[in-house]
Design a protein around this motif. Structure first.
Motif, mmCIF file in Angstrom:
data_model
loop_
_atom_site.group_PDB
_atom_site.id
_atom_site.type_symbol
_atom_site.label_atom_id
_atom_site.label_comp_id
_atom_site.label_asym_id
_atom_site.label_seq_id
_atom_site.Cartn_x
_atom_site.Cartn_y
_atom_site.Cartn_z
ATOM 1 N N ARG A 6 30.254 44.457 48.162
ATOM 2 C CA ARG A 6 28.892 44.084 47.803
ATOM 3 C C ARG A 6 28.846 42.876 46.872
ATOM 4 N N GLY A 7 30.010 42.272 46.637
ATOM 5 C CA GLY A 7 30.065 41.080 45.813
ATOM 6 C C GLY A 7 30.124 41.338 44.321
ATOM 7 N N GLN A 8 30.193 42.593 43.925
ATOM 8 C CA GLN A 8 30.328 42.903 42.502
ATOM 9 C C GLN A 8 31.766 42.631 42.060
ATOM 10 N N MET A 9 31.914 42.003 40.887
ATOM 11 C CA MET A 9 33.232 41.587 40.413
ATOM 12 C C MET A 9 33.526 42.185 39.045
ATOM 13 N N ALA A 10 34.813 42.232 38.706
ATOM 14 C CA ALA A 10 35.230 42.711 37.395
ATOM 15 C C ALA A 10 36.499 42.000 36.959
ATOM 16 N N THR A 11 36.642 41.838 35.651
ATOM 17 C CA THR A 11 37.890 41.343 35.069
ATOM 18 C C THR A 11 38.368 42.365 34.050
ATOM 19 N N VAL A 12 39.658 42.634 34.041
ATOM 20 C CA VAL A 12 40.258 43.606 33.134
ATOM 21 C C VAL A 12 41.452 42.957 32.447
ATOM 22 N N ALA A 13 41.525 43.078 31.116
ATOM 23 C CA ALA A 13 42.655 42.555 30.339
ATOM 24 C C ALA A 13 43.282 43.694 29.550
ATOM 25 N N LEU A 14 44.571 43.919 29.766
ATOM 26 C CA LEU A 14 45.300 45.024 29.136
ATOM 27 C C LEU A 14 46.521 44.493 28.389
ATOM 28 N N ALA A 22 51.274 49.852 30.280
ATOM 29 C CA ALA A 22 49.849 49.707 29.998
ATOM 30 C C ALA A 22 48.966 50.320 31.080
ATOM 31 N N MET A 23 49.369 50.210 32.335
ATOM 32 C CA MET A 23 48.487 50.620 33.424
ATOM 33 C C MET A 23 48.106 52.088 33.344
ATOM 34 N N LEU A 24 49.087 52.974 33.304
ATOM 35 C CA LEU A 24 48.794 54.404 33.326
ATOM 36 C C LEU A 24 48.280 54.917 31.991
ATOM 37 N N ASP A 25 48.577 54.206 30.904
ATOM 38 C CA ASP A 25 48.174 54.692 29.589
ATOM 39 C C ASP A 25 46.782 54.221 29.187
ATOM 40 N N ILE A 26 46.496 52.924 29.347
ATOM 41 C CA ILE A 26 45.200 52.396 28.937
ATOM 42 C C ILE A 26 44.418 51.770 30.093
ATOM 43 N N GLY A 27 45.126 51.282 31.097
ATOM 44 C CA GLY A 27 44.440 50.689 32.241
ATOM 45 C C GLY A 27 43.561 51.674 32.969
ATOM 46 N N PHE A 85 41.190 46.134 26.753
ATOM 47 C CA PHE A 85 41.820 47.255 26.038
ATOM 48 C C PHE A 85 43.180 46.755 25.566
ATOM 49 N N GLY A 86 43.340 46.673 24.253
ATOM 50 C CA GLY A 86 44.622 46.222 23.720
ATOM 51 C C GLY A 86 45.042 47.017 22.511
ATOM 52 N N SER A 87 46.294 47.400 22.466
ATOM 53 C CA SER A 87 46.867 48.104 21.327
ATOM 54 C C SER A 87 48.152 47.399 20.917
ATOM 55 N N PHE A 88 48.417 47.373 19.620
ATOM 56 C CA PHE A 88 49.692 46.823 19.165
ATOM 57 C C PHE A 88 50.662 47.969 18.951
ATOM 58 N N LYS A 89 51.661 48.039 19.812
ATOM 59 C CA LYS A 89 52.701 49.052 19.707
ATOM 60 C C LYS A 89 54.011 48.372 19.321
ATOM 61 N N GLU A 90 54.676 48.919 18.326
ATOM 62 C CA GLU A 90 55.973 48.371 17.917
ATOM 63 C C GLU A 90 56.944 48.425 19.088
ATOM 64 N N TYR A 91 57.853 47.449 19.117
ATOM 65 C CA TYR A 91 58.827 47.385 20.202
ATOM 66 C C TYR A 91 59.915 48.440 20.043
ATOM 67 N N ASN A 92 59.520 49.687 20.173
ATOM 68 C CA ASN A 92 60.474 50.791 20.221
ATOM 69 C C ASN A 92 60.552 51.229 21.671
ATOM 70 N N VAL A 138 58.670 48.269 32.334
ATOM 71 C CA VAL A 138 57.302 48.749 32.511
ATOM 72 C C VAL A 138 56.326 47.633 32.175
ATOM 73 N N ASP A 139 55.084 47.795 32.557
ATOM 74 C CA ASP A 139 54.078 46.746 32.326
ATOM 75 C C ASP A 139 53.598 46.757 30.876
ATOM 76 N N GLU A 140 53.827 45.643 30.204
ATOM 77 C CA GLU A 140 53.391 45.485 28.822
ATOM 78 C C GLU A 140 51.997 44.870 28.746
ATOM 79 N N GLN A 141 51.698 43.989 29.707
ATOM 80 C CA GLN A 141 50.458 43.233 29.655
ATOM 81 C C GLN A 141 50.035 42.883 31.075
ATOM 82 N N ALA A 142 48.707 42.854 31.306
ATOM 83 C CA ALA A 142 48.225 42.512 32.645
ATOM 84 C C ALA A 142 46.785 42.021 32.584
ATOM 85 N N THR A 143 46.450 41.147 33.518
ATOM 86 C CA THR A 143 45.053 40.787 33.765
ATOM 87 C C THR A 143 44.775 41.043 35.234
ATOM 88 N N ILE A 144 43.590 41.586 35.513
ATOM 89 C CA ILE A 144 43.258 42.045 36.861
ATOM 90 C C ILE A 144 41.864 41.542 37.229
#
Length: 337
Positions: free
Chosen positions: A231-239, A185-190, A164-171, A219-225
């Motif tokens: 049960r061994g199920q895995m996930a990758t998230v890029a914000l 990013a976490m609370l808005d799109i994460g 999930f990625g959005s380009f927001k102007e640096y305001n 605040v968090d601008e970017q993150a990978t999780i």
């Protein structure tokens, strides 16, 4: 005193009475969603009274509150949809629940898991429905995909990848980067990305690692999780809030994988057979009716007394992950200090 308008032309809602707190984009979509149900809003409240008046005139709403507190004590209100910024949710939720109102609350439902646990306990103690307005819980497409995965025809879910990625102007004054408005990013799109992950996992992830990049405001601008459950199920998230990327989710199973584009309100997905490469499209619902599905499910929960389909348990799991990550990062908002 609240102000009444003549709405004889549009009629008053039948059955449950809805009030909306806020007059922004989501509130407008909510009003339109009720109209799709053949209903109209009973009342509206906003911190800026003139905006509430304009909103009421636009949608033929009879009641406008002079103060938001009037909404919480109005005996005719059954359900309140809170659409205000998420750093205001806790205080509003507490007053509304204390006054016996069912609540549908925009994501993120609270700032942290402590707030959510307190509100969940308050709602349970008063036998009220509390739910997060997370479109993923309610879109018909996901109900069908969960059925398919649950049937076992694709085998077990092994890996989930979500972007999930959005380009927001640096305001740094707007809500996306403003720490005083609980930006980041976490609370808005994460919350969307982690919600889809949780919905396809058999158990809550119990191993979570991450890296993050702060914006100039902290605040968090970017993150990978990276996430894994017992049960061994895995996930990758890029914000990211400063780089455009597709809203894409892929659920990889033993016998095939599901691809979903624009997943927050998706109405189509493609399933690819791992052995043959055969692709089939799954369609269900309509993106434009996302709020209609939310509101319909909420009314069913209130009238039936069964709120399991509102998936508050999943919302709590997601909030636990987000809170844990922010604690690791040392990212706290003024309300948490």
């Amino acid at each position: 005193m609240s102000k009444d308008f003549d709405t004889s032309a549009v009629g008053m809602p039948e059955g449950l009475n809805w009030a909306v707190l806020g007059t922004g984009v989501i509130a407008n979509e909510m009003a339109a969603g009720l109209q799709q149900m053949g209903k109209s809003l009973y009342a509206v409240g906003n911190r800026t009274y003139s905006k509430a008046v304009a909103f009421a005139q636009k949608y033929g709403i009879k009641k406008v509150y002079n103060t938001i507190d009037e909404m919480f004590t109005d005996e005719k209100v059954d359900i309140i949809y809170i659409t205000s910024p998420h750093n205001t949710h806790y205080a509003f939720m507490k007053k509304a629940l204390e006054n016996g109102k069912h609540l549908l609350v925009e994501k993120s439902i609270t700032l942290n898991s402590g707030e959510l646990e307190e509100m969940a306990a308050l709602a349970a103690g008063k036998n009220l429905v509390l739910a997060e307005a997370m479109t993923i819980w309610h879109m018909p497409l996901y109900k069908e995909l969960w059925r398919i995965v649950g049937s076992g025809e694709l085998g077990r879910v092994q890996m989930i990848t979500v972007n999930f990625g959005s380009f927001k102007e640096y305001n740094m004054e707007n809500r996306f980067f403003n720490r005083n408005l609980a930006g980041g990013a976490m609370l808005d799109i994460g919350v969307y990305a982690l919600s889809i992950v949780r919905s396809f996992m058999e158990e809550q992830p119990d191993r979570v690692v991450s890296q993050w990049l702060p914006a100039p405001t902290g605040v968090d601008e970017q993150a990978t999780i990276l996430l894994q459950n017992c049960r061994g199920q895995m996930a990758t998230v890029a914000l990211t809030m400063h780089s455009k990327q597709p809203k894409r989710a892929m659920i990889s199973c033993e016998k095939g994988y599901i691809e979903i584009m624009e997943y927050p309100r998706a109405d189509k997905a493609v399933i690819t057979d791992a052995a043959t490469g055969e692709r089939r499209e799954i369609s269900a619902g309509e993106t434009a009716k996302a709020l209609f599905y939310e509101l319909t499910d909420m009314e069913k929960a209130v009238t039936s007394g069964d709120a399991s389909h509102m998936k508050l348990g999943f919302s709590r799991d997601v909030m636990d992950i987000m809170t844990s990550l922010r604690n690791e990062w040392g990212l706290r908002y003024p309300e948490e200090e």
